[in-house]
Scaffold this motif. Structure first.
Motif, PDB file in Angstrom:
ATOM      1  N   ASP A 117       0.680  -1.010  -0.038  1.00 39.35           N
ATOM      2  CA  ASP A 117      -0.070   0.133  -0.054  1.00 39.35           C
ATOM      3  C   ASP A 117       0.847   1.384   0.032  1.00 39.35           C
ATOM      4  O   ASP A 117       0.223   2.357   0.270  1.00 39.35           O
ATOM      5  CB  ASP A 117      -1.093   0.030   1.214  1.00 39.35           C
ATOM      6  N   SER A 118       2.128   1.296  -0.252  1.00 42.30           N
ATOM      7  CA  SER A 118       3.015   2.203  -0.327  1.00 42.30           C
ATOM      8  C   SER A 118       2.710   3.050  -1.528  1.00 42.30           C
ATOM      9  O   SER A 118       2.491   2.826  -2.645  1.00 42.30           O
ATOM     10  CB  SER A 118       4.582   1.636  -0.377  1.00 42.30           C
ATOM     11  N   PRO A 119       3.132   4.273  -1.266  1.00 49.59           N
ATOM     12  CA  PRO A 119       2.998   5.320  -2.451  1.00 49.59           C
ATOM     13  C   PRO A 119       4.142   5.245  -3.478  1.00 49.59           C
ATOM     14  O   PRO A 119       3.958   5.791  -4.731  1.00 49.59           O
ATOM     15  CB  PRO A 119       2.795   6.820  -1.905  1.00 49.59           C
ATOM     16  N   LYS A 124      12.387   7.068  -8.754  1.00 55.75           N
ATOM     17  CA  LYS A 124      12.495   8.594  -8.134  1.00 55.75           C
ATOM     18  C   LYS A 124      11.585   8.553  -6.774  1.00 55.75           C
ATOM     19  O   LYS A 124      11.822   9.149  -5.943  1.00 55.75           O
ATOM     20  CB  LYS A 124      11.703   9.413  -9.222  1.00 55.75           C
ATOM     21  N   ASP A 125      10.528   7.803  -6.590  1.00 53.37           N
ATOM     22  CA  ASP A 125       9.797   7.829  -5.255  1.00 53.37           C
ATOM     23  C   ASP A 125      10.538   7.211  -4.240  1.00 53.37           C
ATOM     24  O   ASP A 125       9.902   7.175  -3.103  1.00 53.37           O
ATOM     25  CB  ASP A 125       8.391   6.884  -5.491  1.00 53.37           C
ATOM     26  N   LEU A 126      11.648   6.729  -4.296  1.00 54.25           N
ATOM     27  CA  LEU A 126      12.725   6.296  -3.333  1.00 54.25           C
ATOM     28  C   LEU A 126      13.253   7.333  -2.510  1.00 54.25           C
ATOM     29  O   LEU A 126      13.907   7.171  -1.438  1.00 54.25           O
ATOM     30  CB  LEU A 126      13.525   5.131  -3.962  1.00 54.25           C
ATOM     31  N   LYS A 127      13.068   8.585  -3.071  1.00 54.66           N
ATOM     32  CA  LYS A 127      13.749   9.822  -2.415  1.00 54.66           C
ATOM     33  C   LYS A 127      13.362   9.753  -0.945  1.00 54.66           C
ATOM     34  O   LYS A 127      12.146  10.007  -0.681  1.00 54.66           O
ATOM     35  CB  LYS A 127      13.395  10.936  -3.155  1.00 54.66           C
ATOM     36  N   ASP A 128      14.367   9.870   0.030  1.00 52.75           N
ATOM     37  CA  ASP A 128      14.170   9.883   1.352  1.00 52.75           C
ATOM     38  C   ASP A 128      13.524   8.839   2.100  1.00 52.75           C
ATOM     39  O   ASP A 128      13.418   8.884   3.271  1.00 52.75           O
ATOM     40  CB  ASP A 128      13.303  11.350   1.775  1.00 52.75           C
ATOM     41  N   LYS A 129      13.377   7.745   1.158  1.00 51.60           N
ATOM     42  CA  LYS A 129      12.847   6.520   1.924  1.00 51.60           C
ATOM     43  C   LYS A 129      13.975   5.586   2.428  1.00 51.60           C
ATOM     44  O   LYS A 129      15.160   5.646   2.017  1.00 51.60           O
ATOM     45  CB  LYS A 129      11.996   5.602   0.961  1.00 51.60           C
ATOM     46  N   ARG A 130      13.485   4.692   3.196  1.00 53.91           N
ATOM     47  CA  ARG A 130      14.390   3.972   3.898  1.00 53.91           C
ATOM     48  C   ARG A 130      14.469   2.490   3.026  1.00 53.91           C
ATOM     49  O   ARG A 130      13.488   1.755   2.965  1.00 53.91           O
ATOM     50  CB  ARG A 130      14.083   3.322   5.339  1.00 53.91           C
ATOM     51  N   VAL A 131      15.451   2.344   2.350  1.00 50.29           N
ATOM     52  CA  VAL A 131      15.676   1.448   1.297  1.00 50.29           C
ATOM     53  C   VAL A 131      16.774   0.213   1.953  1.00 50.29           C
ATOM     54  O   VAL A 131      17.921   0.734   2.063  1.00 50.29           O
ATOM     55  CB  VAL A 131      16.357   2.009   0.168  1.00 50.29           C
ATOM     56  N   VAL A 141      24.895  -2.575  -6.908  1.00 53.73           N
ATOM     57  CA  VAL A 141      25.427  -2.047  -8.086  1.00 53.73           C
ATOM     58  C   VAL A 141      24.421  -1.640  -8.866  1.00 53.73           C
ATOM     59  O   VAL A 141      24.517  -0.525  -9.412  1.00 53.73           O
ATOM     60  CB  VAL A 141      26.502  -2.933  -8.698  1.00 53.73           C
ATOM     61  N   PHE A 142      23.511  -2.505  -9.037  1.00 55.09           N
ATOM     62  CA  PHE A 142      22.284  -2.069 -10.098  1.00 55.09           C
ATOM     63  C   PHE A 142      21.553  -1.051  -9.443  1.00 55.09           C
ATOM     64  O   PHE A 142      21.209  -0.294 -10.153  1.00 55.09           O
ATOM     65  CB  PHE A 142      21.492  -3.374 -10.060  1.00 55.09           C
ATOM     66  N   ILE A 143      21.085  -0.969  -8.289  1.00 57.51           N
ATOM     67  CA  ILE A 143      20.334   0.164  -7.739  1.00 57.51           C
ATOM     68  C   ILE A 143      20.907   1.300  -7.744  1.00 57.51           C
ATOM     69  O   ILE A 143      20.342   2.391  -7.949  1.00 57.51           O
ATOM     70  CB  ILE A 143      19.743   0.010  -6.230  1.00 57.51           C
ATOM     71  N   LEU A 144      22.427   1.657  -7.781  1.00 58.50           N
ATOM     72  CA  LEU A 144      23.036   2.672  -7.539  1.00 58.50           C
ATOM     73  C   LEU A 144      22.866   3.196  -9.010  1.00 58.50           C
ATOM     74  O   LEU A 144      23.077   4.439  -9.107  1.00 58.50           O
ATOM     75  CB  LEU A 144      24.448   2.546  -7.031  1.00 58.50           C
ATOM     76  N   GLU A 145      23.352   2.447  -9.996  1.00 58.63           N
ATOM     77  CA  GLU A 145      23.253   2.669 -11.430  1.00 58.63           C
ATOM     78  C   GLU A 145      21.706   3.339 -11.716  1.00 58.63           C
ATOM     79  O   GLU A 145      21.696   4.167 -12.360  1.00 58.63           O
ATOM     80  CB  GLU A 145      23.712   1.629 -12.364  1.00 58.63           C
ATOM     81  N   GLY A 151      18.959  10.769 -12.205  1.00 56.70           N
ATOM     82  CA  GLY A 151      19.590  11.873 -11.529  1.00 56.70           C
ATOM     83  C   GLY A 151      19.477  11.929 -10.074  1.00 56.70           C
ATOM     84  O   GLY A 151      19.614  13.084  -9.487  1.00 56.70           O
ATOM     85  N   MET A 152      19.863  10.805  -9.431  1.00 56.12           N
ATOM     86  CA  MET A 152      19.915  10.767  -7.979  1.00 56.12           C
ATOM     87  C   MET A 152      20.958   9.851  -7.703  1.00 56.12           C
ATOM     88  O   MET A 152      21.652   9.386  -8.485  1.00 56.12           O
ATOM     89  CB  MET A 152      18.755   9.872  -7.493  1.00 56.12           C
ATOM     90  N   SER A 153      21.368   9.855  -6.419  1.00 56.71           N
ATOM     91  CA  SER A 153      22.321   9.003  -5.879  1.00 56.71           C
ATOM     92  C   SER A 153      21.963   8.328  -4.574  1.00 56.71           C
ATOM     93  O   SER A 153      20.843   8.713  -3.954  1.00 56.71           O
ATOM     94  CB  SER A 153      23.644  10.102  -5.462  1.00 56.71           C
ATOM     95  N   VAL A 154      22.740   7.674  -3.940  1.00 52.85           N
ATOM     96  CA  VAL A 154      22.460   7.063  -2.756  1.00 52.85           C
ATOM     97  C   VAL A 154      22.440   7.908  -1.524  1.00 52.85           C
ATOM     98  O   VAL A 154      21.616   7.732  -0.581  1.00 52.85           O
ATOM     99  CB  VAL A 154      23.646   6.174  -2.334  1.00 52.85           C
TER     100      VAL A 154
END
Length: 318
Positions: A117-119, A124-131, A141-145, A151-154
């Motif tokens: 039920d997450s938004p 891009k929606d992972l911004k500021d989220k606990r991953v 390596v895949f998620i960082l790429e 246009g994001m980073s860890v």
């Protein structure tokens, strides 16, 4: 007296037979191939090897807990051959360990998963989220790429160190918002109604590269015929499992102890394979460069010695 002599002669004959029997038995013993396989659906192919093993050989499947353990088992010759992630293989090769990639084992098998039920609907929606991410893994390596491509980073997320086996439970408890996992974790989350797929991260230049088939350099030099035999078995077993999904699922349920519903959900995200050619080599080189950029390795592997595709190339015409 006659009886006693006959008895002695019979006993002597029996002794000779007993002494000679081990020699006969030893001559009939098959050549044992020790095959290292992780306890994942990615490594289910070796459990089909028995039905494709030619006379005179026997494959012993050695279960291993982690990619690093799999790579180390090959390097120390605890196994003859092994399946593990390209990350572990690259780490070993970059450290100049005698590990050689001779075939593929499994592509795909990864997923970015969020709460049902997450938004969260995209990377891009992972911004500021606990991953949840396992450091040093292929998935990292895949998620960082993928983050870079968006246009994001860890630094734009809150990375949490969680092992693959704990990611589903951490998501269920609400300890994390999403995870970058390995099957059957994503399948478990889907089957349990806990999670949803945000993305299968295969749109990078690394494609769906995941697990490889590795050997010690000495094995290839001293036992090329054995290498050809095991890769022939691997090819037939992998092709069979992919063409018989129900049997692959049943075998994974039996060997991994997961519920059938979870394995069913995972199976579509797993590609058992043996092919390893120019495409896979370029993907591996790109992957190694990412690891260098991330400072996961201090130098690139010696690619000339890291890849040996001659055995797979010999099989292609067949």
């Amino acid at each position: 007296m006659t009886f006693r002599r006959r008895d002695i002669l019979a006993g002597g004959a029996a002794s000779v037979a007993a002494l000679s029997a081990p020699t006969v038995l030893r001559a009939q013993q098959p050549t044992v191939i020790r095959m290292g396989a992780l306890k994942l659906i990615h490594s289910i192919a070796p459990h089909f090897y028995e039905r494709f093993t030619p006379a005179g050989y026997r494959v012993e499947v050695i279960p291993l807990e982690s990619p690093t353990e799999g790579k180390n088992a090959v390097v120390t010759k605890s196994v003859d051959f092994g399946m593990f992630g390209i990350a572990a293989a690259t780490l070993g090769a970059a450290a100049r360990e005698p590990i050689v990639v001779i075939a593929s084992a499994c592509n795909k098998g990864m997923a970015v998963v969020a709460g049902k039920d997450s938004p969260i609907k995209s990377i891009k929606d992972l911004k500021d989220k606990r991953v949840a991410i396992w450091p040093g893994s292929t998935q990292e390596v895949f998620i960082l790429e993928r983050l870079r491509m968006e246009g994001m980073s860890v630094r734009d997320i809150q990375p949490v160190r969680v092992s693959f086996s704990e990611m589903h439970l951490a998501l269920a408890r609400g300890d994390i918002d999403a995870y970058v996992g390995a099957e059957p974790g994503p399948g478990v989350s889907l089957a349990a109604g806990i999670g949803k797929i945000v993305e299968y991260p295969y749109s990078t230049p690394m494609g769906a590269l995941n697990m490889i088939f590795g050997a010690h350099r000495d094995t290839l030099a001293s036992r090329p015929d054995l290498t050809r035999v095991v890769l022939g078995i691997h090819r037939r077993a992998s092709d069979f499992a992919m063409a018989n999904r129900a049997e692959m699922v049943a075998m994974a349920v039996a060997k991994l102890g997961q519920k059938k519903e979870a394995i069913e959900a995972s199976a579509d995200n797993v590609e058992l394979t043996w092919r390893f050619g120019e495409t896979e080599i370029e993907q591996s080189k790109t992957y190694a460069q990412h690891m260098l950029d991330l400072k996961q390795i201090k130098q690139l592997p010696d690619f000339t010695n890291f890849f040996d595709t001659r055995f797979v190339s010999e099989m292609r015409p067949a």
